[in-house]
Design an enzyme around this catalytic site. Structure first.
Site: not given
Ligand code: NAI
Ligand code: MG
Length: 492
Positions: A163, A165, A189, A192, A222, A242, A245, A264, A298, A395, A397
């Site tokens: 999930i 943050w 998880k 962070e 991650g 998240g 990417e 999502e 989101c 996005e 954000f």
């Molecule tokens: P992220 O997608 O990298 O992180 C979300 C979760 O995925 C965190 O728990 C992270 O530790 C985990 N994660 C990261 N890399 C992973 C991997 N290789 N394998 C498994 N888990 C992994 O998003 P981040 O870097 O925090 O934010 C980047 C952008 O993503 C934001 O600026 C926003 O545009 C978007 N985002 C969208 C969200 C939504 O609610 N749809 C929530 C958070 C970010």
């Molecule tokens: Mg990230």
């Protein structure tokens, strides 16, 4: 100018849980490593949290596997599972003030938002799914021949849940609710940036009577802890919220084992104001649509489409309201907007504000940092935005609104749908035919009419296109946690 409210001393919550929660035990990471979680309002360290990696995920999966394969949770009377979940909801409610403070400390969101918004909805979601626990039923099917054919819905197994943050407590509830009701066990998880409330909720789940091993919480990063969950053969299904990417990475890594996935992801949701709309309501909706949760949603209504006949007048209002938004100490109950969650998000958003200016959009409000400590950003409005600009496509954000002008329905629908995202959309109009026509033609998982960000535990939520697959909440939200079994019995 956005005003900075004077910092006020508010009760700082105690940090009671900062270790991993595996098999019902609190434990340091195998490596002994910890990472700091930061208060984004002050940039100060709140706590050092145990940092899980693959070795800890291994133990968590073993515990969850054992709880699923041999433990009472999937086997007990379904109604009893529901009762335990109800107790968890009650315990969250009893601690709502402390949880709100902890959430605000870790994430930066105004404590009043957490107290009045996130946590009440989290409680609703757990109660709603508690009600489902004993209502998950199959069908009898009249097949050809002398057979009795029926279906059973069974839990999918061990769910890996990763999930973000932006809504830490709420995301826990959205993930645990359907998984627990279905009889699954969980390795979660948290992000962070915000591990503290998920750990607190694990404690409350144990107190509510959730058996050991059913819920395991492994804070970490991650590429280490997250990837270990995705790759572990003992995990049957991964639910992720998240970035797109990261979802792509997860999908590739899960391909080897054809793991079940639900995503999502992000959005660039159109918030559409027709000339006949109730201007007060639409202006308030534009404001909520973009600024809720510091713009870290989101489903943020980040593309505000305004019909040309009212464009000038409407934009003036949106700009004026943006400038009067109260940005500051999240612990001050009068604060409307806190800091962004961390430096990386702050830098990303400030980068987009620079790009918007370079691309030739007009900076009509905000655009700067607020103060010199904490990741505060002024509510920002760009006008004269063109569809092809990065600030209209990607996005951000953060609290950055892109205003676009339109003149007729066909043009509007084409432009609103010209995006790889499809999470949400909103329409403001008094003409009910126009509202329903737009709702039909917009390619998005949720369409709000004359409202924005209205969520309910019973109403499914999720994305078209690259905003994800699968739905959360409602009956639909249970599906990803269930396998359907067909049983055929010869009667001859
Ligand atoms: P992220 O997608 O990298 O992180 C979300 C979760 O995925 C965190 O728990 C992270 O530790 C985990 N994660 C990261 N890399 C992973 C991997 N290789 N394998 C498994 N888990 C992994 O998003 P981040 O870097 O925090 O934010 C980047 C952008 O993503 C934001 O600026 C926003 O545009 C978007 N985002 C969208 C969200 C939504 O609610 N749809 C929530 C958070 C970010
Ligand atoms: Mg990230």
């Amino acid at each position: 100018m956005a005003t900075v409210t004077a910092p006020r001393k508010a009760a700082t919550p105690q940090i009671r849980q900062s270790q991993l929660f595996i098999g019902g035990q609190w434990t340091p990471a195998r490596s002994g490593n910890t990472f700091d979680t930061i208060n984004p309002a002050t940039e100060e360290v709140i706590a050092a949290v145990a940092e899980a990696d693959a070795a800890d995920v291994e133990l968590a999966v073993l515990a969850a596997r054992k709880a699923f394969d041999e433990g009472p949770w999937p086997r007990m009377n379904a109604r009893e599972r529901g009762r335990i979940m109800m107790r968890l909801a009650d315990l969250i409610e009893a601690e709502i003030d402390e949880l709100a403070a902890l959430e605000s400390l870790d994430n930066g969101k105004p404590v009043s938002d957490a107290r009045l918004g996130d946590i009440p909805l989290a409680i609703e979601v757990i109660r709603y799914y508690a009600g489902w626990a004993d209502k998950i039923q199959g069908a009898t099917i009249p097949i050809n021949g002398n057979y009795f054919c029926y279906t059973r819905k069974e839990p999918v197994g061990v769910a890996g849940q990763i999930i973000p943050w932006n809504f830490p407590i709420l995301m826990v509830a959205w993930k645990w609710g359907p998984a627990l009701a279905a009889g699954c066990t969980i390795v979660m998880k948290p992000a962070e940036q915000t591990p503290l409330t998920a750990l607190r909720l694990a404690r409350l789940a144990q107190e509510a009577g959730v058996p050991d091993g059913v819920i395991n919480v492994v804070p970490g990063f991650g590429p280490t802890a997250g990837a270990a969950i995705v790759k572990h053969p003992g995990i049957d299904k991964v639910a992720f919220t998240g970035s797109g990417e990261t979802a792509q990475v997860i999908m590739r890594q899960a391909a080897d084992q054809l793991k079940r996935l639900t995503f999502e992801l992000g959005g660039k949701s159109p918030n559409i104001v027709f000339a006949d709309a109730d201007m007060d309501a639409a202006a308030a909706g534009a404001h909520v649509g973009i600024y809720l949760n510091q713009g870290q949603c989101c489903c943020a209504g980040s593309r505000l489409f305004v019909e040309d006949a009212i464009h000038g007048e409407f934009v003036e209002r949106v700009v004026a309201e943006s400038k009067s938004r109260r940005v500051g100490d999240p612990f001050d109950p009068a604060t409307q907007q806190g800091p962004q969650v961390d430096k990386a998000q702050f830098d990303k958003i400030m980068g987009y504000i620079a790009v918007g200016q370079k691309e030739g959009a007009t900076l009509a409000a905000g655009g700067g940092r607020v103060g010199d400590k904490g990741f505060f950003i002024e509510p920002t409005v760009f006008t004269n935005v063109k569809d092809e600009m990065a600030i209209a496509r990607e996005e951000i954000f953060g609290p950055v609104l892109s205003v676009l002008k339109f003149s007729d329905m066909d043009e509007l629908i084409r432009r609103a749908n010209a995006t790889n995202f499809g999470l949400a959309a909103a329409v403001w109009t008094r003409d009910i035919s126009r509202a329903h026509e737009a709702a039909k033609r917009l390619r998005a998982g949720t369409v709000w009419v004359n409202c924005y960000d209205v969520f309910d535990a019973a109403a499914p939520f999720g994305g078209f296109k690259q905003s994800g697959f699968g739905r959360e909440l409602g009956e639909k939200g249970l599906e990803p946690y269930l396998e359907h079994k067909t049983v055929t019995v010869s009667l001859s």
